[in-house]
Design a protein around this motif. Structure first.
Motif, PDB file in Angstrom:
ATOM      1  N   SER A   1      16.220  60.629  41.476  1.00  0.00           N
ATOM      2  CA  SER A   1      15.750  61.377  42.638  1.00  0.00           C
ATOM      3  C   SER A   1      14.395  61.999  42.358  1.00  0.00           C
ATOM      4  O   SER A   1      13.992  62.167  41.204  1.00  0.00           O
TER       5      SER A   1
ATOM      6  N   LYS B   1      16.562  60.365  47.239  1.00  0.00           N
ATOM      7  CA  LYS B   1      17.556  60.223  46.178  1.00  0.00           C
ATOM      8  C   LYS B   1      18.381  58.963  46.421  1.00  0.00           C
ATOM      9  O   LYS B   1      18.686  58.616  47.560  1.00  0.00           O
TER      10      LYS B   1
ATOM     11  N   SER C   1      21.480  61.635  48.549  1.00  0.00           N
ATOM     12  CA  SER C   1      20.740  61.267  47.393  1.00  0.00           C
ATOM     13  C   SER C   1      20.099  59.919  47.503  1.00  0.00           C
ATOM     14  O   SER C   1      20.743  59.007  47.888  1.00  0.00           O
TER      15      SER C   1
END
Length: 833
Positions: free
Chosen positions: A552, A534, A15
């Motif tokens: 994100s 992300k 992420s």
């Protein structure tokens, strides 16, 4: 190096986000689960949410919910879509009566988004999508092409993991609303057989089901686990007689069926599904695995009633003022024009369909859905600390349609009444190579490569289903009425490939703070490249309370099916029932109305929340915000004028004369979806053997921008209001004795709006909120046998009466999130060995 608990707290580098939330229904299972045979604790481990390493739910900083297999058995429902709707508050699905191909593979919505905004995995590997495209999806699901999770039997599952966060930077296209991972059982011994039967309170919808699972050793170093499920269920009817049909009966037409049109759950004639999961340790550092499925389902439902006085293209083309009379002489020398129905029926050379169907007719539409998949791979670890996983996958879904009790009106009296309109096929093949490395002190790395090829195919129907018969030039409709067959020129195979590379990094900045990042690059053959990222973080404030947040970017690629599909359906329009064609955006008819090639959807996901865990009490609250641009949907029906039709016919597109309106896929609107998930669980010491869990979801979507030429105001309202904004459940489980247990669940569904029959706002229904109650009582006869009885919707709650019931015969709003069939009681016998 940190200890194992601290290591498990690391967030995967999947992420570019600042996470801080936590799961809900499964975090209700924060305490270890218990094996029913041995009584030993079983720690719940999640695979999704981290490329680096699986981790327990209680220690995972990503918002992952784990639903144990036992949660799926405490339900009257057996279809996986319905089961997910019971245990995941933000998941909505309804019955889909009279909904063309969506009757076969029902669309479902998580977090208020379309079905193909949720990525589905099995054993952590991408699941292929269905061949069915939901042409009638109550606004929010229009044109969606998601996976068919109804082929997954509950008995095959070890657990289900729900990642509630944007994850396109981790897993690629579709993971905008989140990710659902179905983990198959992997036991090398034991098994169970389950027999289930049930029926609605009104005496219809009878269900019969048998399911089984067995685990076997695969040599001394592996396992082979097999599952099957077979079920059949009768259809239901919650209908009243249509006003027009009642008027015909009152006028003396004794051939009109009563009810002329049936609204209810379609009939599942047969539904067989087989799953297997196998693994083999090749040596101390390497393991081979394989899993897959085969399934076949035959579902049949009803269509709209064809009125014998005014059905366009069959009985009349001017609303019933004059009958549509066919001249069978070839040179039209029979002087049939202007005849009454009685005069035409008395003539040897003139024809009206009242001769075949004097009371009108209601087509029956169905299909056989065949689904198969095979995934195989090898994974291992090296002395350097580097781990690898190489996977090859194949998936195929086929929808073979049929329609009966209908006509190809252009063939006149020579028409058959049963047709094979053709089929859709979706195939996906993939290769993955994933690496992760945990050898650094406070760093973890993961990287990988992926290639996937997607193919969509259309197979033409039997000639009668699309033939342009001799009466076409006299105004009679072409093709099997209700669902014309695909012509040879419509058939074909279209493919697209895409390649991806990703990199994930996570870093412990301190004992209490973890930050992770990820980036993913993908290239598609048809529209080019996209890069998404992300960033996330988790902060443990103390032993009981943590915060996390995420940000994100994401995307969803238009499917090959959406770019190439063709379908004609009968739906309500401004002038009543009309044939609406859904065509590729590059088809000449679509281009005439503004169609152009599709672009990918783009999203920005934000979330933040907190978790509190102390003294048998567990609470999580998470807020999410999803900005989605260039959303793909079908246009509203765009009327084809006589001038439009003439221009198209002059180009050789002869069937344009049969269409009243056209729809195509377009990137024509932007939305913002936001919501809150709240979960609380409590296991009181003062009430031995009890547990309470509360799950609540608020989701609201706002259409920020849309093209009014293609998207109508009623469709905007449907996107914003067709799902309940509020949904929740309160569950109480109680072990009454060592062998006797009970469960009671109170469900809440908020108010919503229905554009009844897709009438473009002409038949609106404001449906009130409602509570339903589920209950089950289970008894262990001995260590092997168990019996359970229960009721879904125990108090027999129905949605509000439909104020437009006389229009098409639906007694209740048909998009009710808890159905419109009323209470369902069931019994279950289970043998474990």
């Amino acid at each position: 190096m940190k200890n194992s608990t601290q290591r498990a707290l690391q967030l995967n580098a999947l992420s570019f986000s600042v996470l801080m939330a936590i799961g809900y229904p499964v975090l209700a299972e924060e305490a270890p689960a218990t094996d029913r045979k041995t009584g030993e604790s079983v720690e719940r481990i999640a695979v999704v949410g981290s490329r680096a390493a699986p981790r327990s739910v209680g220690e995972s900083p990503v918002p992952v919910d784990i639903i144990g297999s036992e949660e799926f058995t405490k339900n009257g429902a057996t279809d996986m879509n319905d089961l997910m709707g019971k245990v995941v508050p933000s998941y909505n699905v309804n019955a889909q009566p009279i909904s063309d191909a969506a009757t076969l593979v029902r669309p479902a919505n998580m977090r208020g988004l379309a079905p193909d905004h949720t990525l589905v995995l099995v054993n952590g590997k991408r699941r292929h999508r269905a061949s069915v495209i939901a042409f009638q999806g109550a606004g929010i699901s229009d044109g969606a092409q998601g996976p068919d999770i109804s082929v997954i039997p509950a008995i095959a599952l070890k657990q289900v993991e729900v990642l509630r966060d944007g994850a396109a930077a981790q897993y690629g296209s579709d993971a905008i609303a989140g990710v659902i991972n179905f983990q198959l059982k992997d036991s090398a011994e034991g098994g169970e057989l389950e027999f289930r039967s049930g029926q609605y309170y009104e005496g219809d919808g009878t269900l019969s089901q048998v399911a089984g699972n067995i685990g076997l050793p695969l040599s001394a170093n592996g396992f082979a686990n097999f599952s099957f499920q077979y079920r059949a269920q009768d259809d239901t009817s919650r209908s009243v007689q249509r006003d027009d049909a009642a008027a015909l009966q009152a006028a003396g037409n004794a051939d009109v069926p009563d009810p002329a049109q049936i609204w209810g759950t379609p009939e599942t004639k047969s539904d067989l599904t087989l799953f297997f999961n196998a693994g083999l340790d090749l040596n101390d550092h390497q393991k081979a695995y394989m899993f897959g499925n085969w399934a076949r389902r035959n579902v049949e439902g009803g269509f709209f009633y064809r009125n014998p006085s005014n059905r366009s293209g069959v009985y009349s083309n001017d609303g019933g003022a004059t009958p549509l009379v066919g001249d069978l002489t070839g040179d039209m020398s029979g002087n049939c024009a202007g005849m009454t129905i009685a005069e035409a029926m008395a003539s040897d050379v003139c024809f009206v369909f009242n001769e075949m169907f004097p009371g009108g007719f209601t087509p029956r539409f169905g299909g056989i859905v065949t689904d198969s998949s095979l995934v195989a791979g090898v994974k291992g670890d090296m002395a350097s600390g580097l781990s690898y996983d190489f996977t090859a996958s194949y998936g195929r879904n086929e929808s073979d349609f049929y329609i009966k009790n209908t006509v190809n009106a252009s063939l006149g009296p020579e028409t058959p009444t049963t047709f094979d309109p053709g089929k859709y096929v979706e195939m996906e093949r993939g290769l993955n190579l994933d690496f992760d490395y945990l050898g650094f002190d406070t760093w973890s790395l993961a990287a990988g490569l992926e290639y996937r090829r997607e193919t969509f195919e259309i197979y033409n129907g039997d000639p009668y289903s699309f033939e342009i018969g001799p009466l076409a030039s006299q105004g009679f409709g072409i093709g099997s009425n209700g669902f014309p067959g695909f012509k040879p020129e419509d058939s074909g195979s279209w493919s697209r490939g895409n390649a991806a590379v990703y990199l994930d990094v996570e870093k412990e900045l301190s004992n209490d703070l973890l930050v992770t990042g990820a980036v993913r690059y993908e290239h598609y053959d048809d529209f080019g490249s996209t890069t998404n990222g992300k960033l996330s973080a988790i902060w443990s404030i103390n032993d009981n309370f943590s915060l996390r947040s995420a940000a994100s970017t994401g995307f969803r690629a238009p499917t090959v099916g959406q770019n190439n599909v063709r379908n004609v359906t009968t739906a309500f329009g401004p002038n009543g029932l009309e044939d609406q064609a859904t065509l590729p955006p590059t088809n000449p008819i679509s281009v005439q109305k503004g169609g152009k090639p599709l672009d990918p959807e783009k999203s920005v996901n934000l979330s933040f929340g907190g978790v509190y865990n102390a003294n048998n009490f567990f609470l999580t609250v998470d807020y999410f915000h999803i900005k989605l641009k260039d959303r793909i949907t079908q246009t509203s029906p765009l009327t084809l004028t006589d001038e439009d039709k003439a221009a198209l016919v002059s180009q050789g597109i002869l069937d344009a004369s049969s269409f009243s309106a056209v729809r195509y896929f377009t990137n024509d609107f932007d939305t913002t979806t936001q919501g809150i998930d709240l979960v609380a669980t409590y296991t009181p010491e003062w009430l031995d053997g009890s547990s309470f869990s509360l799950a609540y979801n608020w989701t609201e979507t706002t259409v920020d921008k849309f093209n009014p030429d293609n998207i109508s105001a009623s469709k905007v309202k449907a996107l914003e209001e067709s799902l309940p904004h509020h949904k929740g459940s309160l569950t109480y489980n109680q072990a009454l004795t060592a062998d006797l247990r009970a469960m009671v669940r109170l469900n809440y569904y908020g108010a919503y709006w229905e554009d009844h029959l897709g009438s473009d706002g002409e038949l609106p229904i404001d449906v009130s909120s409602a509570f339903t109650v589920d209950a089950e009582l289970g008894y262990d006869i001995n260590d092997d046998w168990n019996v359970s009885v229960g009721a879904q919707n125990l108090l027999d709650t129905y949605p509000d009466d439909n104020p437009w019931a006389g229009v098409a015969g639906a007694k209740y709003p048909i998009t009710s999130p808890y159905g419109f069939n009323g209470g369902f009681y069931y019994g279950r016998v289970t043998y474990r060995f």
